[in-house]
Design an enzyme around this catalytic site. Structure first.
Site, PDB file in Angstrom:
ATOM      1  N   HIS A  47       0.836  -1.199   0.000  1.00 40.67           N
ATOM      2  CA  HIS A  47       0.000   0.000   0.000  1.00 40.67           C
ATOM      3  C   HIS A  47       0.876   1.256   0.000  1.00 40.67           C
ATOM      4  O   HIS A  47       1.859   1.321   0.731  1.00 40.67           O
ATOM      5  CB  HIS A  47      -0.868   0.047   1.255  1.00 40.67           C
ATOM      6  CG  HIS A  47      -2.078  -0.824   1.211  1.00 40.67           C
ATOM      7  ND1 HIS A  47      -2.048  -2.162   1.515  1.00 40.67           N
ATOM      8  CD2 HIS A  47      -3.358  -0.531   0.897  1.00 40.67           C
ATOM      9  CE1 HIS A  47      -3.259  -2.650   1.410  1.00 40.67           C
ATOM     10  NE2 HIS A  47      -4.081  -1.691   1.034  1.00 40.67           N
ATOM     11  N   ASN A  78       8.159  -3.583   3.324  1.00 41.59           N
ATOM     12  CA  ASN A  78       6.744  -3.274   3.551  1.00 41.59           C
ATOM     13  C   ASN A  78       6.315  -3.553   4.985  1.00 41.59           C
ATOM     14  O   ASN A  78       5.643  -2.748   5.620  1.00 41.59           O
ATOM     15  CB  ASN A  78       5.896  -4.089   2.580  1.00 41.59           C
ATOM     16  CG  ASN A  78       4.416  -3.815   2.724  1.00 41.59           C
ATOM     17  OD1 ASN A  78       3.993  -2.672   2.817  1.00 41.59           O
ATOM     18  ND2 ASN A  78       3.616  -4.863   2.753  1.00 41.59           N
ATOM     19  N   GLU A 174      14.039  14.888  -5.308  1.00 40.05           N
ATOM     20  CA  GLU A 174      13.790  15.482  -6.624  1.00 40.05           C
ATOM     21  C   GLU A 174      14.875  15.071  -7.618  1.00 40.05           C
ATOM     22  O   GLU A 174      14.583  14.720  -8.776  1.00 40.05           O
ATOM     23  CB  GLU A 174      13.735  17.006  -6.510  1.00 40.05           C
ATOM     24  CG  GLU A 174      12.444  17.519  -5.892  1.00 40.05           C
ATOM     25  CD  GLU A 174      12.342  19.027  -5.943  1.00 40.05           C
ATOM     26  OE1 GLU A 174      11.212  19.536  -5.991  1.00 40.05           O
ATOM     27  OE2 GLU A 174      13.400  19.707  -5.929  1.00 40.05           O
ATOM     28  N   PHE A 181       8.561  18.806  -6.273  1.00 37.37           N
ATOM     29  CA  PHE A 181       7.654  18.802  -5.136  1.00 37.37           C
ATOM     30  C   PHE A 181       7.443  20.224  -4.614  1.00 37.37           C
ATOM     31  O   PHE A 181       8.230  21.133  -4.895  1.00 37.37           O
ATOM     32  CB  PHE A 181       8.217  17.928  -4.013  1.00 37.37           C
ATOM     33  CG  PHE A 181       8.424  16.491  -4.411  1.00 37.37           C
ATOM     34  CD1 PHE A 181       7.340  15.655  -4.651  1.00 37.37           C
ATOM     35  CD2 PHE A 181       9.709  15.962  -4.559  1.00 37.37           C
ATOM     36  CE1 PHE A 181       7.524  14.327  -5.015  1.00 37.37           C
ATOM     37  CE2 PHE A 181       9.903  14.640  -4.916  1.00 37.37           C
ATOM     38  CZ  PHE A 181       8.804  13.819  -5.154  1.00 37.37           C
TER      39      PHE A 181
END
Length: 642
Positions: A47, A78, A174, A181
């Site tokens: 997720h 995760n 970035e 961002f």
């Protein structure tokens, strides 16, 4: 993926696990489904926005299981540091922040998984912007002191254990991702925030060393909130009641006199100086009569697979504190309205509850059943052993059995389709207890650490070369449905004369603390436990299945008896119609306690026999049966039968 996280996103909705392709994707996009996604043993369905961030409504929780919110994420990443950081972000949100989160993957080197050829990133990143809650847009509450946490983690099972090892700057992200961002912020402010690396301390910036504490008082009373902070002087303190500023001062205390009902609520303080800013955790003020808290909602059960997470929650009015318990034993540090279970393992399974603390007394929640199923493709989890000759055993009754042995304090097992699975251990009296199931789901046997011992030889039986764990067990069935049958009995001269000793003294009953059941469809095939004697001195004694409304056959139990601080319970789904036979027991409780019941159509006080074939005659009911609303239902549902 981007989302906002605040206290309003939390509720009582359980994890839905309804994985699906995203129906909102443009037709030109490949809509990955869970059937075409296969990460094998290496990659989870990771997720981006986690399930526990969206528990306020079913619609919100459904959305996070769209596969567009998922990427192939290494299992250790995760379920380890990534999950820990998710929990940390929820902690920030519950402490009065709005957390603005962006997340994704980068460095796609051509690796794919599944029939959908879902691309696997080499790195997974996340940005969390921690903004104090308040009026208007979160963008208006961002300034140069706003905390920014940026992570760039390897999508690998070789990652370190701590997310703090992968903290970086947004500027570095970035450069790595090619994204831009913070484009909605003024250029100078955006540059300041992008350069931050969380954890790098600015010399002299405020740090809160003692948080303000919750307070309670009556109408007209007085209270004082106090915060302790260090940093370069001068320090300025701005207290807030909810989103309303109470003004700035140089005092670390907020004193309220002549308190009225409108003064109740949440208080925070912003501590600032020339070097930076610090925001306290929320402290609550309770105002009113000395009443015990009223519980308005709670989690009833949570069934998960090994390695997943779960959140248990209780909501209440007039609460000043919380303490969670498992099996009657205090869970250390679990003093919030929500208990986060970060990694589900067999030892986590059990019956939980929460004491909600108030100025006028405490209120105990209903039990919460927490169950475990092995990971996909696995038959067992935890401390379970078997042997080849114990599998696919043909019984004279025509059934095929798989035999398992508990080898530690907690173990989980399942049944193959069309077969019966059995796990064995010794109860506190030394009797072998057989726990059996068939159909869907998994059973976890958890021994009370205070009574657990072994492995050891079964002194009452002729069984050389087999050592058993011994102790008082709580037994949890999870993932059950209408096909599932659940049996508990002890081994005696009638149930298995081939292994008993003629000189041994057998109690004849399986000595068990409690059983909990989590059903996926509100149904169960059967509970066959006429030999199970449920008893405990802490936690719960009995059977609790809040999600089971119907059982396909008569439920048979020998007896339920609580002592000490334990609560006796025989509970099913509210409004259920379950029929129960008490086989040779009386349901009598120590000290005249009542038996809490729910979802019962009829209770028959009948006869039974123990595992040595000794008869146990029917008894009159020895206690009052009272439902969760406080109604005495004894006369309405109890009858004496055969």
């Amino acid at each position: 993926m981007s989302w906002s996280l605040s206290g309003s996103d939390f509720g009582n909705v359980a994890r839905t696990d309804l994985w699906a392709a995203d129906p909102g994707l443009p037709l030109s996009f490949t809509a990955v489904s869970t059937l075409s996604y296969d990460g094998g043993a290496v990659y989870d369905r990771g997720h981006m926005c986690p399930s526990a961030d969206r528990t306020a409504s079913l619609v919100d929780n459904y959305a996070v299981f769209y596969m567009s919110n998922i990427l192939p994420q290494a299992t250790r990443n995760n379920q380890g540091l990534w999950n820990d950081f998710e929990i940390y972000c929820r902690t920030l949100a519950r402490a009065g922040h709005e957390v603005l989160i962006l997340s994704g993957g980068h460095a796609y080197a051509g690796g794919t998984v599944g029939a959908s050829s879902t691309a696997v990133p080499d790195q997974v990143w996340k940005i969390a912007v921690v903004v104090p809650e308040g009026p208007g847009s979160a963008l208006d509450r961002i300034d140069a002191s706003t905390r920014v946490i940026a992570l760039n983690t390897p999508n690998s099972n070789d990652v370190a254990a701590a997310w703090t090892d992968y903290v970086t700057s947004v500027s570095s992200l970035e450069a790595a991702t090619g994204y831009t961002f913070f484009s909605a912020l003024p250029g100078g402010l955006a540059a300041t925030l992008k350069a931050k690396v969380d954890g790098q301390v600015v010399a002299g910036a405020p740090t809160i060393t003692t948080q303000p504490a919750n307070c309670s008082t009556m109408i007209g009373g007085s209270v004082t909130f106090t915060v302790v902070a260090v940093g370069a002087l001068p320090l300025t303190y701005e207290w807030f009641h909810g989103a309303d500023s109470l003004g700035s001062s140089t005092s670390p205390q907020l004193r309220l006199s002549g308190v009225q009902a409108a003064d109740a609520g949440d208080y925070t303080v912003h501590v600032t100086n020339a070097q930076g800013h610090a925001l306290s955790l929320t402290a609550s003020l309770h105002v009113g009569a000395l009443v015990a808290p009223t519980i308005t909602g709670q989690t009833s059960s949570a069934g998960r697979f090994v390695g997943q997470s779960a959140s248990l929650a209780v909501t209440a009015r007039d609460a000043t504190g919380y303490q969670w318990y498992k099996g009657g034993v205090e869970v250390a540090g679990a003093t919030a309205a929500t208990l986060e279970l970060a990694e589900m393992m067999p030892a986590v399974a059990g019956l939980y509850d929460c004491v909600v603390i108030g100025v006028g007394g405490d209120t105990l929640s209903a039990p919460v059943v927490v169950g475990i199923e092995p990971a996909a493709g696995q038959r067992t989890a935890g401390s379970v052993i078997t042997r080849d000759l114990w599998q696919n055993v043909q019984h004279p009754n025509g059934a095929t059995y798989d035999q398992f042995l508990l080898s530690g304090t907690a173990g989980t097992f399942t049944a193959d389709p069309g077969q019966i699975a059995r796990m064995s251990y010794l109860d506190p009296q030394g009797s072998i207890v057989q726990v059996e199931m068939s159909g869907s789901g998994a059973i976890t046997v958890v021994l009370d650490p205070a009574t657990a011992s072994g492995p050891k030889a079964p002194s009452l039986y002729n069984q050389n070369g087999i050592d058993y764990m011994q102790g008082k067990a709580t037994i949890i069935l999870s993932g059950a449905d209408a096909t599932t049958h659940f049996t508990i009995y002890s081994v005696g001269t009638a149930t298995n004369p081939g292994v008993t000793k003629p000189e041994a003294n057998y109690t004849g009953w399986a000595d068990v603390a409690a059983a909990g059941i989590v059903s996926t469809d509100g149904k169960l095939g059967g509970i066959h436990q006429g030999n199970a004697n449920y008893n405990a001195s802490v936690g719960y004694a009995g059977v609790y299945a809040p999600g089971v409304g119907t059982v396909g056959s008569l439920v048979v139990i020998h007896d339920i008896a609580a002592s000490g601080t334990a609560q006796p319970v025989l509970g099913f789904m509210q409004g259920g119609a379950v029929t129960v036979k008490i086989a040779g027991g009386s349901l009598a409780q120590s000290g005249g306690d009542v038996l809490t019941v729910e979802g019962l159509a009829k209770v028959t006080m009948g006869a039974g026999q123990d595992s040595c074939g000794r008869p146990a005659p029917a008894h009159a009911v020895g206690t009052r049966l009272v439902d969760s609303a406080g109604n005495d239902v004894t006369a309405a549902i109890v009858e004496v039968g055969p």
